[in-house]
Design an enzyme around this catalytic site. Structure first.
Site, mmCIF file in Angstrom:
data_model
loop_
_atom_site.group_PDB
_atom_site.id
_atom_site.type_symbol
_atom_site.label_atom_id
_atom_site.label_comp_id
_atom_site.label_asym_id
_atom_site.label_seq_id
_atom_site.Cartn_x
_atom_site.Cartn_y
_atom_site.Cartn_z
ATOM 1 C CG HIS A 104 55.842 32.262 30.775
ATOM 2 N ND1 HIS A 104 55.657 31.402 31.606
ATOM 3 C CD2 HIS A 104 54.692 32.981 30.289
ATOM 4 C CE1 HIS A 104 54.231 31.039 31.337
ATOM 5 N NE2 HIS A 104 53.953 31.955 30.738
ATOM 6 C CG HIS A 161 54.450 36.999 28.370
ATOM 7 N ND1 HIS A 161 55.386 37.622 29.853
ATOM 8 C CD2 HIS A 161 53.542 36.260 28.485
ATOM 9 C CE1 HIS A 161 54.756 36.913 30.861
ATOM 10 N NE2 HIS A 161 53.829 36.111 30.467
ATOM 11 C CD GLU A 172 43.046 44.892 55.514
ATOM 12 O OE1 GLU A 172 43.528 44.832 54.136
ATOM 13 O OE2 GLU A 172 42.099 45.641 55.955
ATOM 14 C CG HIS A 187 33.234 46.511 58.651
ATOM 15 N ND1 HIS A 187 33.170 47.243 57.043
ATOM 16 C CD2 HIS A 187 34.213 47.060 59.107
ATOM 17 C CE1 HIS A 187 33.902 48.662 57.156
ATOM 18 N NE2 HIS A 187 34.155 48.516 58.144
#
Lengths: 679, 679
Positions: free
Chosen positions: B29, B262, B417, B480
């Site tokens: 890159h 890029h 999380e 869950h």
């Protein structure tokens, strides 16, 4: 809208019904329902919906992103006439009841499965994208086939989760004026006050995303204020709107405004005083005054049935005036693919050129996009790598940008894999046979695991175009080379995980994926070229596993997927030269293979022949098919792909050596197929 | 700071060196390095660091969140005197080179492994948290043991990823004045212009998070502007700072300001004109003018060595003045745990009460927190459920909030999380023996999979306290209840996945987790109570697998984990009554068990006895230990936990029935241990 005593009574009824469910179950979340009941009442009182036909395609959609507040949703569905009885409410959170602990999509009036925080907001963005596309595709002057809104409730948790940030940024970019998010700003989470961890300026953040933000100061009681905010939001066709609603968690409870009321049933004395406070009999549970039923019947149910009826007439007229579009629309509403669509899928012979399977996937898109207007998708900013765009594609963009229009079916998701996954779930949940797909590097499906799990659980038909499916990624190195990804997703129930080996298998993967009616798909595709195989076909591959090369008196079965199938074919040649007879099995999709009759499966992996699996990924999960596994149970390495394959022994010689050792190991032993189970 | 010709020359050198690496590798890159070289030059010119001692604890940290720009990082590390030779640069992206395709933490000067977008920003937040805690813990008047800054570069991709939103919101809340993020605002991503999908107001969003935002208009050339922005950011001790740097991707290239530059090497003619433009020999690669080496030697290397030396003296004086703290500090800098710390781990006998293993985990924390000042952690807003907080814990909070201080070791992560996982990686990467832990419902580790993978790959010692580890979640239901989670993480290389069965095994799990020096841990814990087992001990459980109950002439081995171990013990009693002899094996951690000598392993799972695995999760992955598996290969259900277990047959009777069938199935067959491998 004006509000009176009956509205207050309805709100109190919804509050108490919700709390009663939680108390009876002795499990659940009373806090958010007590705070949000006024918003639910005002919203449901003006939503376009027909409780007797929950699948009416032009209904307003409601998504409870804070799914733990589901007692409130069930209360509202019961009160407004959906197929939820008071008995159902009494069975809240009981085994096999119709009122599970978090909302599940299969239930009437439940648009999407929520509970995993943040997902619902993204689902709502997906539902709004689908509506915009559906309207742009089918609406005609005088025929507003689609004009519904998508509403969502969410709490602080949903807004802290990054997945909602991703989708909200995209929704702002897309100027989704049909999307209205009601944020339950109650300043409490499980750990305590939001001052512990969440002190950002949410309104400013959403303005930064390009949303309109409207604040309602007294969400506990100001019904007119809530209604005015919704009306204003609906007027704004150029921006999604967040209504920031200040409420009190557990409003009315002795534990109001504390985290104690979030997820624990109210104590009996608290419940009693609450009923009293709202003017209800303090000792009776599940009370619904008849005038509340009557109110919703008149205010919601009857107008809803009426609106649906009118729309049905509109559709009929539409089908007459626009027979072709009308037929297409009718087909989609019936959830049918066009007849013979699969005939467009390309097939290959060994004489055809070698291609990367990602390229073969692009060729499939190119062949079928025109057949399937329900196919809508894109990539998480990897279009030139995932090859997810057909040549003629128009971007799904606000027309004002000049970059596309809402009829466009190519989505620029940005670098937002998790958001993309959750948005796809919303698009699929819209109905009208939408089949969303999304491209990403396979390794970064890990970012989206939360959404993919919901796809599988909620039976959302989404398709992941997961390219760069191994160390074949090469130079980008171990950060980008998947190892555990397929083990992970194969262990997830109800998920197709394809790893096609050539062009015919790529076509087969898309055939199964698009024809699936409740199972999402991950299609793992190579970066590098693979030859077209002798012995493959769509018909065989749609079985999930088949014998690519049979061989009498075989010494070994090489069971492989994707790029390791042709590698195994090469290894078999080396083995043949040594007098070892190898048959080759391709297993492109475990889930589909597992559904085949045992007799067929045993013909693929028979007794007496040891099976060596060959897949350049974690060996975990292969035990059910293979006696021995050759894989990659470590992270990869950065370097040119052929050298990386060689480093780890994934060469014809490397496979042949392990096959020889496997044959040697089982010599003289009684070998039974791993498919044989004791129970 | 003032800048002259030498600075310009240094920038051009860095630009060309980076591009040369990519061109020689024909992979990589070049775009971001060309745009960011000026910022890198200014930043590295003023960073406190000692290239000859890259692990100096008071160095400034630099995180390249846009890891694909690593050619620039390698260039800077080479130029400033780190152990990176020009040969290393020439081997960019080659197999087993020291310059892999994305930065890997094991390399000198590479603080964290980056590449997966968004992670690096969060790692930087973690590094800044660790620094704040370290300084608050050890600094004394006149003894600034720790005062370093953490810098990070990032691009649009990192800012689109939700994980960075999570960590950035938390960083603003925590007022981390030691954190400076330089945003490469080049308006180009792989798909094209950011106008395609990313039109939000990033600066406004970061202000909403509580950050200071400084804009530098000409990041391509305005070295003084960049320096002034950094200086200003350093002055602000109350807020993290984003420096929004307008740059041109591929600056100087013929493809500048396009996505084409890029991720593709420059064409030869482009490379040529670029060298010419910067005043270099157009035909020579890897040119470094001696004056550039001299400059960095004088400007960076010498002052860095000097500063490190001074700090060493400071430390020596500190150890004399504060012998106790000093000894503790020295121990931590040596990466040692306190001697005999593990003696504090609680042990149990069958006479002790039944407890949920999450509760036993809390008891461990309570016993060891005072021994281990390097233990720092919290929960993603589930403190009362995960039980991750010891009674005396002080929150890590800005003192101005009155909620805690920076010496506090309890982190309120919020409902984030993924961000938590990535922040933990940063804390662990700080050094000083930091051992971060984080609590979440096990099912939602799926949200954090992207970060957990980096933990495993980069050998970050983090600990996940994963409670509610099965359908034992009960009423919250299938959204869950984990099914695939352990299969997923067991398939991930270098990750401990514990599922302890009782108190001794919980202590063993923490013993292994805290003593690990490069392997992260997931510790799966129950919501429901489990009895203390006869036959368990820390000594046995730290082997990852052991015989809990031996039995002469056994007919079957029941191999289980966690809550299914005591269930198997009960089943064995039923089997015994039927004359079937079952031995019980507990396998709390596959990774550790796999590292034991084969002889030991075969004593646990010997030949001639069929193995039935019993675990109420996906069976995928058990093939390596078990001949037959009893598990849950479907989603769970909402209801009281005991009823849910019963629904799926996870009762003593249910296990016994399957064991009987297994014994029957293998009767008369030669059974070899699944541990025996052909190669």
């Amino acid at each position: 809208m004006s509000f009176g005593e009956i509205d207050k009574l309805a709100v109190s009824t919804a509050r108490l019904l919700s709390v009663d469910q939680v108390c009876k179950a002795n499990s659940g979340h009373p806090g958010a329902p007590l705070g949000l009941a006024p918003a639910a009442h005002v919203l449901f009182s003006q939503m376009k919906m027909n409780p007797k036909n929950p699948n009416w395609v032009n209904r307003d959609r409601f998504v409870l992103s804070n799914g733990h507040a589901c007692a409130l949703l069930y209360s509202m569905l019961h009160l407004t006439g959906y197929d939820f009885s008071i008995e159902d409410l009494k069975n809240f959170r009981q085994l096999d009841s119709r009122t599970p602990g978090h909302p599940e999509r299969e239930l009437p009036g439940v648009e999407v499965t929520t509970g995993p925080l943040g997902q619902g907001i993204c689902n709502a963005v997906g539902l709004a994208i689908a509506q915009a596309n559906f309207a742009a595709t089918y609406n005609k002057p005088g025929f507003e086939i689609s004009d519904n809104y998508t509403y969502s409730f969410c709490g602080d948790g949903c807004l802290q989760e990054g997945v909602s940030s991703e989708a909200s940024s995209l929704a702002g970019h897309l100027k989704l004026g049909n999307l209205i998010l009601i944020y339950d700003d109650n300043r409490i989470t499980i750990d305590g006050k939001t001052s512990l961890s969440f002190t950002e300026d949410v309104a400013k953040r959403y303005e930064a995303y390009g949303w309109e933000v409207i604040t309602v100061e007294n969400g506990n009681e100001d019904l007119a204020g809530i209604a005015a905010a919704i009306a204003k939001a609906k007027q704004n066709k150029e921006q999604p709107t967040m209504i920031k609603l200040h409420t009190t968690i557990g409003f009315g409870s002795l534990n109001a405004n504390t985290s104690g009321v979030h997820g624990s049933p109210l104590k009996p004395e608290d419940l009693k005083q609450l009923r009293q406070k709202f003017g209800f009999n303090p000792d009776k549970s599940f009370q619904v005054p008849q005038e509340v039923y009557d109110f919703y019947q008149k205010k919601v149910l009857q107008p809803g049935v009426e609106a649906n009826k009118k729309w049905d007439q509109l559709l009929k007229a539409y089908e007459q005036k626009y027979p072709e579009l009308g037929a297409d629309l009718a087909r989609r509403l019936a959830g049918q693919l066009p007849q013979d669509w699969a005939a467009k899928l390309p097939t290959y012979t060994p004489a055809d050129s070698a291609f990367a399977t990602r390229k073969l996937s692009e060729i499939v898109f190119q062949h079928i996009y025109d057949e399937l207007p329900e196919m809508i998708g894109g990539s998480a900013d990897l279009t030139p790598s995932n090859l997810t765009r057909w040549k003629e594609a128009v971007d799904f963009q606000p027309p004002s940008t000049g970059l596309g229009d809402f009829k466009g079916r190519y989505l620029r998701y940005g670098i937002r894999e998790h958001g993309m996954g959750a948005i796809m779930n919303g698009i699929a949940a819209f109905g009208a046979n939408y089949k969303p797909y999304g491209g990403a590097f396979m390794n970064f499906l890990g970012y989206a695991a939360g959404a993919i799990r919901v796809s599988a659980l909620a039976e959302e038909n989404v398709i992941w175009v997961a390219t760069h499916d191994s160390i074949g990624v090469g130079e980008d190195g171990p950060t980008h080379q998947p190892i555990e990804t397929l083990s992970h997703f194969r262990a997830m129930p109800n998920l197709h995980v394809f790893r096609p080996a050539d062009g015919n298998e790529v076509s087969a993967a898309y055939k199964v994926a698009f024809e699936s009616t409740g199972t999402p798909s991950v299609i793992a595709l190579t970066r590098q070229n693979l030859p077209q195989l002798e012995g493959s076909s769509i018909e065989k591959a749609v079985k999930g596993g088949y014998v690519l090369q049979e061989c009498a008196d075989a010494d070994i079965t090489l069971a492989a997927t994707g790029s390791e199938v042709s590698l195994s074919v090469e290894a078999a040649k080396l083995l043949a030269a040594k007098g070892i007879k190898a048959r080759i099995v391709s297993l492109p999709d475990f889930l589909t293979f597992d559904k085949q009759p045992q007799e067929y499966r045993l013909s693929v992996l028979p007794d007496r022949i040891p099976v060596l699996s060959v897949e350049v990924l974690s060996t975990s999960g292969w035990g059910k098919y293979a006696h021995q596994s050759f894989g990659l149970d470590r992270f990869g390495a950065s370097g040119p792909a052929p050298l990386v394959f060689k480093k780890f022994g994934f060469t014809p010689e490397g496979v042949a050596t392990r096959a020889e050792k496997t044959v040697e190991f089982y010599k003289g032993q009684e070998v039974i197929s791993p498919l044989r189970c004791a129970f």
